[in-house]
Design an enzyme around this catalytic site. Structure first.
Site, PDB file in Angstrom:
ATOM      1  CG  LEU A 181     -27.063  14.974 -43.660  1.00 21.04           C
ATOM      2  CD1 LEU A 181     -28.055  15.732 -42.782  1.00 21.04           C
ATOM      3  CD2 LEU A 181     -27.144  15.450 -45.108  1.00 21.04           C
ATOM      4  CG  ASP A 182     -27.502   9.210 -43.381  1.00 20.41           C
ATOM      5  OD1 ASP A 182     -27.042   8.406 -42.564  1.00 20.41           O
ATOM      6  OD2 ASP A 182     -28.332   8.910 -44.267  1.00 20.41           O
ATOM      7  N   PRO A 183     -23.990   9.576 -41.566  1.00 22.60           N
ATOM      8  CG  PRO A 183     -22.299   8.442 -40.389  1.00 22.60           C
ATOM      9  CD  PRO A 183     -22.714   8.843 -41.788  1.00 22.60           C
TER      10      PRO A 183
ATOM     11  NE  ARG B 270     -29.127   4.134 -41.482  1.00 18.86           N
ATOM     12  CZ  ARG B 270     -28.863   5.395 -41.165  1.00 18.86           C
ATOM     13  NH1 ARG B 270     -29.514   5.975 -40.160  1.00 18.86           N
ATOM     14  NH2 ARG B 270     -27.957   6.094 -41.816  1.00 18.86           N
TER      15      ARG B 270
END
Length: 968
Positions: free
Chosen positions: A578-580, A697
């Site tokens: 997902l993230d990353p 971010r």
């Protein structure tokens, strides 16, 4: 051979609908009259009652032990196979079907003589004992009903809807009468012009097709040739909406010789099918409304339609196919995109060619409305007419039964005292495959060579999403789930799609030899363990030349590792979670599009958060755990860096919450955010280091969470270095109220009357001491929020005992794992939001946004978390249908419903599929930041419903939007 031949008729137990028997009472009476004892297992489901068999002379008995020959309809469960017997049933082994090879092995091991109805043939190969015509009857009737349902979902009311499923009728004649009445209605009112001509293609001229055609021809119809069907749909011939059009398609219509100068030769085709290629997809498929697939198919023959061909047709909108009745129920056979068989209980599913996704009634109440092709693939259709089917079948089997029962199975195969029709159907004898079926072993070997074996390391809930995705192609894929706790792996395995072929193994990845042994024979590893195990797994993948796909970050030794992976001929694909992961894909897609149009990225701000859905954020804290609390703490207090207007801003983890800010994505959601780790490398990674003045971010939460976290950290509840004596195992148990007082008291003046002040007042005083500080502090509302949150967590509770974990952080994490959980019926939400400030060659500025919002499914089970382990299952929680009974136990279940689990597991599975299929063929260390990887992954995610909403604004925010120190 015994002087008292005895036949056993077993009770069918494959499912509740299997009401057939191989012999009817009338057949039993004839065998008994010839001196054969017949034992019938009792059954209340069988179409003929026990008494009817008893009246025919049979003995009703559970024990079939005295029988030397046992017959049934469907496969016999392995535990019920008796050594040394002769068995007769449909074994589904003659094509080396993978799902029945374990049964075949057991039959061989137990010296069972196996006779298969499917191979009882005459000298020309024509089958003699079969239910085929009844499969055609039931399949055609059921498909007509299903068409009515499907067309209704598409907005058309048609007479098809007025026909019931076959089992709704007491006999075949009644069902035929209902079909005729429906046909009369079609002749009167017709079908909507937009779906006319309604064309039905019957693939075969055999018994199954004859049964289906017999039903079809009860309706107003016209039979046409394949070329006439094409002309009808192309409008070259006027179509009549009061008629249905039927077309029988045989081999000569399906294929063409690879040598264009040579015509179709039936004998050559069946002896050397490799000399032909399928043309069904291009020549006929675009013109068919409904396929009635009745053909027998083997892997040596060309397919009618492949998965890719169907996807291409759908992508181009070049077909009109409403549905398929695959009466052969041949999974990934002549129609490769038939992914599963169905049942009478759930006879239908909708297959989306774009995604290979399957929608069915058990998991999707709106499945009939989904895009795609409706499938009916019931594998026991004749049982919908059980009495007539049993009588018909028995009539054809009976002539052989006396010789079979009285035969001597000890005789060599070549000398068996069996009629030639039966001798040709003996698959196993004397513990080996008989000569006509020795090819099965070679088929198995060939099949094994095509299998892609995937090793999934770590039984996290995200593994369930990954496994379900990877198991969509069951024919040539095998999955192994490895975890250091075999029970935990099995619990998760029990909650994935039950049709998945999944092996669970216990594995300690720190044991290099065991890791190598586990990887042996595998093609690819999906890594879902904590990142500190990654180095060991990377080296094992290099040694074994196995691909690696993971959501973990690529390490600092990427260049050296990349060359080693290239030399080994493997792909190491990182950061595909997902993230990353999803964040990379969308960012690179937007940036690539802007660069192709000549624009420059001046600012990139990216937010992401996993939070409760708004209706489930009502616990006063606005947060619930979708990952392990220890991981949440570590992430929350990590140092951060970002670039704002050309200047690098560094933030220590201890002051990260002072940089909180309001974030407006949706005006109705009160969100806040803080910087998330190091944003600076993303400028180079995304190719915007020379143009972007701002790179940021951040992590998203509901407003108020960061004040609560700041207080938690400042008073010491996040301390994990200092061992606390009264939190050690064996120390006197104390309440959380007492533990918090001991944590707060050192901050008070020595002359304070501590006993008279409540713990809540102590905390209020502690927080008030920093009120008014320029870059810190809490106003009155903040303090009220924090005190209320501590109440909800039980920190002022004098009966809530502290877990003796050694440190305040570990003890507090245990508390959070119980207090901040999702309850049954609740769901989480993933919110990702990219903001791009773009400068065009004209000097015009725009702001582009990409927003993803994804919800989990309502939780089916309570989540139970435990922080005693080393983080093996981080970053996600597990749920269990029961309370853990041993320290440190985690149970898999409801956690798989979370959006966090799905959006972490789905991308990694899609990436693995792309590597296995060759769509991603770059070797060495890779990240999802190059077009060759970004495009297929993002497309596949879009097809799964993981889509960003993109917007463009002509008046951009200037500089970094809303990234500023939080000041009073």
């Amino acid at each position: 051979m015994s002087s008292s031949p005895c036949l056993g008729i077993r009770r069918e137990n494959k499912n509740r609908w299997e009401r057939r028997a191989p012999l009817a009472p009338s057949h039993v009476a004839q065998l008994v009259s010839k001196g054969i004892k017949v034992i019938v297992q009792p059954s209340t489901l069988r179409t003929y009652p026990d008494k009817a068999y008893q009246d025919a002379g049979a003995t009703i008995d559970e024990d079939l032990g005295p029988a030397n020959t046992i017959i049934g309809v469907k496969e016999v469960p392995i535990p019920l196979l008796t050594p040394g017997k002769t068995y007769i049933f449909f074994s589904h082994t003659i094509k080396a079907q993978p799902y029945n090879m374990s049964m075949l092995d057991e039959i061989l091991k137990n010296n069972i003589r196996l006779i298969d109805y499917e191979r009882i043939t005459d000298s020309s190969g024509r089958r003699l004992v079969r239910f085929g015509r009844f499969a055609g009857y039931a399949g055609m009737i059921d498909m007509l009903h299903a068409l009515g349902d499907r067309l209704l979902a598409k907005g058309f009311s048609t007479p098809f809807l007025h026909l019931g499923y076959s089992y709704c009728y007491s006999c075949l004649d009644n069902a035929k009468d209902a079909v005729k009445r429906m046909g009369e209605e079609i002749a009167q009112v017709g079908l909507p012009k937009s779906i006319s001509p309604m064309t039905f293609a019957f693939t075969s001229e055999g018994a199954v097709a004859q049964g289906a055609l017999e039903i079809f021809q009860l309706l107003p119809h016209r039979m046409v040739s394949p070329s006439e069907m094409v002309d009808l749909v192309q409008g070259k011939v006027r179509a009549d909406p009061y008629l249905l059009y039927g077309c029988v398609v045989t081999a000569k219509d399906m294929v063409t010789h690879t040598d264009p100068s040579k015509p179709f030769d039936k004998q050559e085709y069946y002896s050397s099918p490799e000399r032909y290629r399928s043309t069904f997809c291009e020549r006929l498929a675009p013109y068919i409304s409904v396929i009635i697939n009745c053909m027998y198919w083997e892997t040596r023959f060309p397919r009618l339609i492949t998965i890719q061909q169907m996807a291409d047709l759908d992508e181009r909108g070049a077909h009109r196919l409403l549905g398929v009745a695959d009466i052969s129920a041949d999974i990934q056979g002549s129609l490769e995109f038939l992914m599963k068989a169905t049942s009478i209980d759930q006879p239908l599913f909708v297959y989306d060619p774009r995604t290979s996704d399957i929608y069915e009634s058990t998991t999707d109440k709106d499945y009939m409305y989904r895009h795609g092709i409706m499938f009916l693939a019931v594998d026991n259709l004749p049982t919908e007419f059980p009495r007539e089917a049993t009588q018909w079948f028995g009539d054809h089997l009976l002539p052989f039964m006396e010789q079979i029962v009285k035969s001597d199975p000890a005789l060599p195969y070549a000398s068996m005292d069996l009629p030639p029709e039966i001798a040709r159907s003996v698959i196993t004898a004397h513990g080996t495959l008989t000569p006509p079926f020795e090819y099965i072993a070679k088929l198995r070997e060939a099949y094994e060579r095509t299998i892609q074996r995937i090793l999934v390391l770590g039984a996290a809930p995200s593994a369930a999403a990954a496994i379900n995705q990877l198991s969509r192609n069951p024919r040539n894929r095998r999955l192994t789930l490895a975890d250091d706790d075999i029970e935990r792996a099995q619990r998760l395995a029990d909650r994935v799609d039950p049709t998945t072929i999944l092996e669970t193994v216990q594995l300690d990845v720190t044991d290099a030899a065991a890791l190598d042994a586990a990887m042996a024979g595998h093609t690819l590893v999906v890594f879902l363990l904590p990142s500190h195990h990654l180095g060991q797994v990377e080296q094992a993948c290099l040694r074994n030349k196995v691909h690696l796909v993971t959501q973990s970050y690529a390490g600092s030794s990427g260049l050296e590792l990349s060359q080693a992976a290239v030399d080994a001929g493997v792909t190491f694909l990182y950061e595909v979670g997902l993230d990353p992961g999803i964040d990379h894909l969308e960012a690179m897609s937007v940036i690539g599009e802007i660069h192709r149009k000549g624009g420059k990225i001046r600012s990139l701000v990216s937010w992401c958060g996993g939070i409760p859905s708004p209706e489930n954020s009502d616990n006063g804290i606005g947060y619930k755990l979708s990952w392990a609390p220890s991981e949440m703490f570590a992430s929350s207090v990590a140092d951060a860096q970002y670039k704002q207007d050309g200047k690098v801003v560094s933030v220590s983890g201890t002051s990260i919450f002072n940089h909180r800010q309001e974030v407006t994505i949706f005006p109705a959601l009160q969100l806040a955010g803080v910087p998330n780790r190091d944003s600076l490398p993303y400028a180079k990674l995304y190719g915007i280091e020379d143009t972007a003045h701002t790179i940021f971010r951040g992590s998203l939460r509901y407003k108020g969470w960061f004040q609560i976290m700041q207080a938690i950290v400042e008073i010491g509840l996040g301390e994990h270095h200092e061992v606390v004596p009264f939190l050690q195992p064996g120390a006197p148990r104390i309440s959380w109220d007492e533990a918090l007082r001991r944590l707060l008291i050192p901050s008070l003046n020595s002359n304070d009357s501590k006993d008279e002040i409540s713990t809540a007042e102590l905390l209020t005083n502690r927080l008030a001491t920093v009120r008014g500080h320029p870059n810190k502090g809490y106003d009155h509302r903040d303090i009220q929020l924090i005190i209320e949150s501590f109440h909800r967590l039980g920190l002022f509770d004098k009966t809530e005992r502290v877990a003796q974990k050694g440190t305040f952080m570990d003890a507090f994490c245990e508390l959070l794992s119980r207090k901040l959980i999702y309850s049954v019926g609740e769901r989480d939400m993933i919110l990702m939001h990219h903001i791009f400030d773009v400068e065009w060659p004209t000097g015009e500025m725009e702001m582009h946004t990409s927003t993803l919002i994804a919800y989990g499914d309502p939780l089916r089970e309570h989540i139970v978390q435990n922080t005693e382990r080393d983080g093996l299952l981080s970053p996600l929680p597990f749920s269990a249908p029961r309370t853990p009974t041993v320290p440190g136990e985690w149970a898999a279940g409801g956690g798989i419903d979370l959006a966090m689990s799905k959006l972490c597991g789905l991308p990694i599975a899609i990436a693995a599929e792309c590597v296995l299929s060759g769509v991603i063929n770059q070797r060495g260390v890779q990240r999802p930041t190059i077009p060759a990887i970004v495009k297929p992954l993002l497309k596949a995610l879009n097809n799964e419903g993981i889509k960003f909403t993109r917007k463009t604004f002509k008046s951009p925010r200037l500089g970094l939007p809303m990234v500023e120190v939080y000041k009073k």
